[in-house]
Enzyme design. Structure first.
Site, short mmCIF file in Angstrom:
data_model
loop_
_atom_site.label_atom_id
_atom_site.label_comp_id
_atom_site.label_asym_id
_atom_site.label_seq_id
_atom_site.Cartn_x
_atom_site.Cartn_y
_atom_site.Cartn_z
N ARG A 91 0.79 6.60 1.82
CA ARG A 91 2.32 6.52 1.66
C ARG A 91 3.22 6.44 2.75
NH1 ARG A 91 0.13 9.72 -2.67
NH2 ARG A 91 0.68 9.21 -4.74
N ASP A 151 3.31 13.23 -11.17
CA ASP A 151 1.99 13.96 -10.74
C ASP A 151 1.48 15.10 -11.74
OD1 ASP A 151 1.99 12.34 -8.34
OD2 ASP A 151 3.19 14.03 -7.24
N ARG A 154 0.09 13.25 -14.75
CA ARG A 154 -1.37 12.52 -14.53
C ARG A 154 -2.26 13.96 -14.72
NH1 ARG A 154 0.10 9.21 -9.22
NH2 ARG A 154 0.24 7.35 -10.49
N HIS A 178 4.77 14.29 -2.21
CA HIS A 178 3.97 13.17 -3.01
C HIS A 178 3.16 12.71 -1.92
CE1 HIS A 178 3.36 10.62 -6.40
NE2 HIS A 178 4.03 9.31 -5.31
P1 NAD Z 1 7.39 -4.19 -5.80
O1 NAD Z 1 6.89 -4.91 -4.67
O2 NAD Z 1 6.84 -4.49 -7.35
O3 NAD Z 1 9.03 -4.23 -6.19
C1 NAD Z 1 9.81 -3.79 -5.12
C2 NAD Z 1 10.90 -4.75 -5.23
O4 NAD Z 1 12.13 -4.25 -4.10
C3 NAD Z 1 10.92 -6.14 -5.07
O5 NAD Z 1 11.05 -6.89 -6.00
C4 NAD Z 1 11.49 -6.47 -3.78
O6 NAD Z 1 12.37 -7.82 -3.91
C5 NAD Z 1 12.76 -5.41 -3.81
N1 NAD Z 1 13.46 -5.27 -2.59
C6 NAD Z 1 13.06 -4.88 -1.44
N2 NAD Z 1 13.98 -4.88 -0.51
C7 NAD Z 1 14.98 -4.73 -0.98
C8 NAD Z 1 16.41 -4.38 -0.71
N3 NAD Z 1 16.85 -4.30 0.41
N4 NAD Z 1 17.34 -4.63 -1.88
C9 NAD Z 1 17.09 -4.81 -3.06
N5 NAD Z 1 15.84 -5.07 -3.56
C10 NAD Z 1 14.73 -4.98 -2.63
O7 NAD Z 1 6.82 -2.65 -5.65
P2 NAD Z 1 6.74 -1.50 -6.96
O8 NAD Z 1 5.47 -1.50 -7.25
O9 NAD Z 1 7.72 -1.82 -7.51
O10 NAD Z 1 7.18 -0.17 -5.84
C11 NAD Z 1 8.40 0.09 -5.43
C12 NAD Z 1 8.49 1.36 -4.48
O11 NAD Z 1 8.06 2.65 -5.44
C13 NAD Z 1 7.08 1.43 -3.50
O12 NAD Z 1 7.75 1.98 -2.21
C14 NAD Z 1 6.06 2.27 -4.08
O13 NAD Z 1 5.22 2.97 -3.15
C15 NAD Z 1 6.74 3.16 -4.67
N6 NAD Z 1 6.41 4.22 -5.91
C16 NAD Z 1 6.63 5.44 -5.94
C17 NAD Z 1 6.12 6.00 -7.14
C18 NAD Z 1 6.41 7.61 -6.96
O14 NAD Z 1 5.90 8.20 -7.66
N7 NAD Z 1 7.61 8.02 -6.41
C19 NAD Z 1 5.17 5.54 -7.94
C20 NAD Z 1 4.92 4.33 -7.74
C21 NAD Z 1 5.57 3.55 -6.65
#
Ligand code: NAD
Length: 314
Positions: A91, A151, A154, A178
């Site tokens: 991450r 978490d 899960r 995380h």
């Molecule tokens: P994704 O690529 O499917 O979606 C991300 C979206 O963000 C895209 O549509 C992109 O166009 C948009 N984006 C990027 N920059 C932007 C901006 N400046 N303004 C507006 N929109 C913008 O990715 P995802 O699978 O949805 O994951 C998103 C984030 O969540 C990742 O960083 C991932 O690691 C994180 N995540 C965190 C957890 C958690 O438990 N905290 C769990 C899953 C994913």
């Protein structure tokens, strides 16, 4: 008690953002504004989700946009914008690119909704939550990160599977950052009130802890991208706790100011979540090795927060 809170903006209409929107609307929790910088993505997903509403039977408005004007006066802003992991990535590898995105998004979002609360989802989670807190200048109770709910979910699922029982009466607690150094707490995990330590052999408990720690990577290896269904459900449960003032005790990444002997760091701990956001940070009595693990996890988060300064993001 229901509240007047009703407008939730989700920034990033990718996998996680869309899953959050779906859960929040379909559970009738709040109206949703879905924003993405890519033209038409949010609009398309919002329309698609809205067209499911006569089947799902909810009356929540889901609006897609690329303009922050539409997000004006949101009560909660969920930040999912950013890049997800690929197999082999940690991450922390996302720090630089997502740091720039979360910084810009927070600055824009807060301009239009100065009274909002922020829930950060983008990774590396604890560091990005710290960044959003610094950029938004919101008080500690109004900025939090989503990780512990996922978490712990899960861990609950793995316990249910190991015992071949319903997930319904399982409590599990995962603290810490995380990342690989998260701290599953079997000592605070129960099934219908019975300590898990009395129900499962130590070997199985170790396996569950390890699988929980690697839960994100397990999905990334299968899907070539991050988890999103469970992430969406997790965010929705946090939003629901706030909107409905549930005063629910759940683990979130919160800003610590001396609790657990830690200062000025966002890390996963149990909190009371209600209409005022984080209404209380719960201090569990940890065994020395559990506290050590939490401190190690916090140290790693702090090192990465320092990198934000090196990258001139704060
Ligand atoms: P994704 O690529 O499917 O979606 C991300 C979206 O963000 C895209 O549509 C992109 O166009 C948009 N984006 C990027 N920059 C932007 C901006 N400046 N303004 C507006 N929109 C913008 O990715 P995802 O699978 O949805 O994951 C998103 C984030 O969540 C990742 O960083 C991932 O690691 C994180 N995540 C965190 C957890 C958690 O438990 N905290 C769990 C899953 C994913």
């Amino acid at each position: 008690m229901g509240l007047s809170i009703s407008k939730v903006t989700i920034v990033g209409a990718g996998n996680v953002g869309a899953a959050c929107a779906q859960k929040i609307a379909e559970k009738n929790i709040a109206d949703v504004v879905l924003l993405d910088r890519v033209a038409n993505t949010a609009q398309g997903k919002a329309l698609d989700l809205s067209e499911a509403s006569p089947i799902e039977l909810h009356n929540k408005k889901i609006t897609g946009t690329s303009s922050y004007d539409t997000t004006k006066d949101s009560d909660i802003v969920v930040i999912t914008a950013g890049v997800p992991r690929k197999p082999g990535m940690s991450r922390e590898d996302l720090l630089k690119v997502n740091g720039g995105i979360v910084s810009d998004v927070t600055t824009e979002a807060i301009k239009h909704s100065p009274g909002c609360m922020i829930i950060v989802v983008s990774n590396p989670l604890d560091v990005m939550t710290h960044l959003a807190w610094l950029k938004s200048k919101l008080p500690d109770n109004k900025v939090m990160g989503m990780a512990g709910v996922l978490d712990s979910a899960r861990m609950k699922y793995f316990i249910a599977t190991a015992l071949n029982i319903s997930v319904e009466d399982i409590q599990a607690m995962v603290l810490g950052g995380h990342g690989d150094q998260m701290v599953p707490l079997p000592r605070y995990s129960t099934v219908a009130g019975i300590p898990v330590l009395e129900l499962l052999p130590p070997k199985t408990i170790i396996e569950i802890n390890e699988r929980t720690k690697n839960g994100g990577a397990e999905i990334v290896n299968l899907l070539n991208t991050s988890s999103y269904y469970a992430a969406g459900s997790s965010v929705a449960s946090m939003v629901e706790a706030i909107v409905q003032d549930k005063k629910k005790i759940i683990p979130v990444a919160a800003h610590l100011n001396g609790q657990y002997g830690l200062k000025d760091v966002f890390i996963g701990v149990p909190v009371k979540l209600g209409k005022n956001g984080i209404e209380e940070i719960i201090e569990l009595k940890l065994a020395p090795e559990e506290l050590d693990a939490l401190k190690k996890s916090a140290e790693l988060v702090k090192q990465n927060v320092d990198k934000l300064t090196e990258l001139a993001l704060v």
